[in-house]
Design a protein around this motif. Structure first.
Motif, PDB file in Angstrom:
ATOM      1  N   MET A 102       0.851  -1.494  -0.103  1.00  0.00           N
ATOM      2  CA  MET A 102      -0.071  -0.023  -0.026  1.00  0.00           C
ATOM      3  C   MET A 102       0.860   1.715   0.072  1.00  0.00           C
ATOM      4  SD  MET A 102      -2.667   1.151   3.033  1.00  0.00           S
ATOM      5  CE  MET A 102      -3.666  -0.510   2.981  1.00  0.00           C
ATOM      6  N   ASN A 103       0.727   2.205  -1.201  1.00  0.00           N
ATOM      7  CA  ASN A 103       1.894   3.059  -1.358  1.00  0.00           C
ATOM      8  C   ASN A 103       1.421   3.645   0.503  1.00  0.00           C
ATOM      9  OD1 ASN A 103      -0.819   5.743  -2.007  1.00  0.00           O
ATOM     10  ND2 ASN A 103      -0.363   4.851  -3.528  1.00  0.00           N
ATOM     11  N   ASN A 104       1.651   5.557   0.489  1.00  0.00           N
ATOM     12  CA  ASN A 104       2.094   6.294   1.470  1.00  0.00           C
ATOM     13  C   ASN A 104       1.203   6.701   1.789  1.00  0.00           C
ATOM     14  OD1 ASN A 104       4.136   5.277   3.216  1.00  0.00           O
ATOM     15  ND2 ASN A 104       5.873   5.885   2.383  1.00  0.00           N
TER      16      ASN A 104
ATOM     17  N   ARG B 224      -2.193   6.553  -0.343  1.00  0.00           N
ATOM     18  CA  ARG B 224      -3.243   5.735   0.121  1.00  0.00           C
ATOM     19  C   ARG B 224      -3.617   5.280   0.950  1.00  0.00           C
ATOM     20  NH1 ARG B 224      -5.011   1.035   0.207  1.00  0.00           N
ATOM     21  NH2 ARG B 224      -7.188   0.777  -0.622  1.00  0.00           N
ATOM     22  N   ALA B 225      -2.903   5.507   1.728  1.00  0.00           N
ATOM     23  CA  ALA B 225      -2.473   4.591   3.070  1.00  0.00           C
ATOM     24  C   ALA B 225      -2.816   5.813   3.759  1.00  0.00           C
ATOM     25  CB  ALA B 225      -1.129   4.217   3.777  1.00  0.00           C
ATOM     26  N   ARG B 226      -1.972   7.116   3.973  1.00  0.00           N
ATOM     27  CA  ARG B 226      -2.638   8.528   5.284  1.00  0.00           C
ATOM     28  C   ARG B 226      -4.093   8.881   4.518  1.00  0.00           C
ATOM     29  NH1 ARG B 226       1.242  11.141   2.887  1.00  0.00           N
ATOM     30  NH2 ARG B 226       0.203  12.446   1.237  1.00  0.00           N
ATOM     31  N   LEU B 227      -5.010   8.762   3.475  1.00  0.00           N
ATOM     32  CA  LEU B 227      -6.100   9.019   2.653  1.00  0.00           C
ATOM     33  C   LEU B 227      -6.407   7.895   4.210  1.00  0.00           C
ATOM     34  CD1 LEU B 227      -8.061  10.370   1.290  1.00  0.00           C
ATOM     35  CD2 LEU B 227      -7.976   8.399  -0.891  1.00  0.00           C
ATOM     36  N   MET B 228      -6.526   6.757   3.958  1.00  0.00           N
ATOM     37  CA  MET B 228      -7.479   5.517   4.330  1.00  0.00           C
ATOM     38  C   MET B 228      -7.573   6.112   5.755  1.00  0.00           C
ATOM     39  SD  MET B 228      -7.083   1.574   4.352  1.00  0.00           S
ATOM     40  CE  MET B 228      -8.372   1.864   2.691  1.00  0.00           C
TER      41      MET B 228
ATOM     42  N   GLU C 135      -9.181  11.147  -6.851  1.00  0.00           N
ATOM     43  CA  GLU C 135      -8.561  10.354  -7.103  1.00  0.00           C
ATOM     44  C   GLU C 135      -8.204   8.762  -6.554  1.00  0.00           C
ATOM     45  OE1 GLU C 135      -3.566   9.420  -6.863  1.00  0.00           O
ATOM     46  OE2 GLU C 135      -4.020  11.313  -6.324  1.00  0.00           O
ATOM     47  N   TYR C 136      -9.061   8.369  -6.075  1.00  0.00           N
ATOM     48  CA  TYR C 136      -8.913   7.400  -5.081  1.00  0.00           C
ATOM     49  C   TYR C 136     -10.428   6.500  -5.324  1.00  0.00           C
ATOM     50  CZ  TYR C 136      -4.016   6.543  -4.121  1.00  0.00           C
ATOM     51  OH  TYR C 136      -2.653   6.547  -4.178  1.00  0.00           O
TER      52      TYR C 136
END
Length: 287
Positions: free
Chosen positions: A1-3, A5-9, A37-38
């Motif tokens: 998991m990229n950083n 995306r992980a931060r957004l989650m 974006e996601y």
């Protein structure tokens, strides 16, 4: 998991836990770009469990987005990287971007109905894009084993149901919508099995309930919808007939029969009979 995306989650999980309220110093725009974006993330936890509910809360419940911000978000949603990302393809993950984009478009249309912010040109662009999407979407899967709900026909129907209720949607728009629904039902390829017919029936039920289109027009359309019942047998004809029959049933049983009026009630019953081979061909072989 990229950083990123992980931060957004993590951020959206925290925002959900805090009932979608932003902390001091935070702004909606700090999150919107990444949410867009996601929006079609292949994992439903982010796409379906976090991004969509956050849009719902901020657009409809808390109304945190201004008219300018809503127009800006809508412009992105309608572009080739969102509503039309991979349009025409089948069986790949791009479907999630399109189908969750169209869900958020439905939220924005509802907001426009309640607090208008689109001018005439903006509404025409929105209507054209939404109906183009419904005509061009070919990935009609409902629940996908790896990824969760795609449900393009149902999600698109939800947005179209909002569209028909806009004051800008006069008779020509209502008639366009009926043809879009016909095209989806009679797609010749995909047999709906996850209550897509119910979601599409809601559109026509709304037209009737709110007197958005004369019942004679709807009755004529229902009658013409049943023409597939007498076409030469083929796999595509079978799919079109079953989808259309289930739609007619879903609409008919939505309300008490008196609600429809005599002509429309008769049209629904006649259409069902014409598409129901078990009733129409008693004594013949049924396939």
């Amino acid at each position: 998991m990229n950083n990123i995306r992980a931060r957004l989650m993590n951020d959206l999980q925290r925002i959900e836990a805090e009932r979608y309220r932003l902390r001091k110093g935070e702004e909606v725009q700090d999150f919107i770009c990444l949410m867009l974006e996601y929006i079609g993330d292949p994992q439903s936890e982010l796409r379906d469990g976090l991004i969509y509910p956050t849009f719902y809360a901020w657009i409809l419940e808390q109304r945190l987005l201004s008219s300018d911000e809503l127009r800006a978000v809508l412009a992105v949603l309608l572009d080739e990287q969102h509503l039309f990302h991979g349009i025409g393809g089948q069986g790949d993950e791009t479907v999630f971007t399109r189908t969750f984009t169209v869900l958020v478009i439905g939220l924005i249309i509802q907001r426009h109905r309640e607090q208008p912010f689109l001018d005439a040109a903006g509404f025409r662009q929105l209507k054209a894009a939404l109906l183009r999407y419904y005509a061009e979407e070919k990935d009609l899967r409902g629940y996908v084993e790896e990824g969760g709900w795609a449900h393009s026909a149902a999600h698109g129907a939800d947005a179209i149901d909002e569209l028909v209720q806009c004051p800008e949607s006069g008779e020509p728009v209502q008639l366009e919508v009926l043809e879009a629904v016909r095209g989806m039902l009679q797609n010749g390829v995909y047999l709906f099995r996850e209550e897509e017919d119910e979601r599409m029936a809601t559109i026509v039920d709304t037209m009737i309930l709110r007197n958005l289109l004369g019942r004679e027009h709807i009755a004529e359309w229902i009658s013409s919808l049943a023409a597939c019942g007498s076409q030469p047998r083929s796999n595509s004809q079978y799919i079109n007939r079953i989808n259309s029959k289930n739609f007619v049933r879903a609409l008919y049983f939505r309300r008490d029969s008196e609600y429809f009026g005599k002509r429309l009630q008769e049209a629904l019953l006649a259409a069902e009979l014409k598409m129901n081979k078990f009733a129409a061909e008693t004594g013949d072989s049924v396939q």
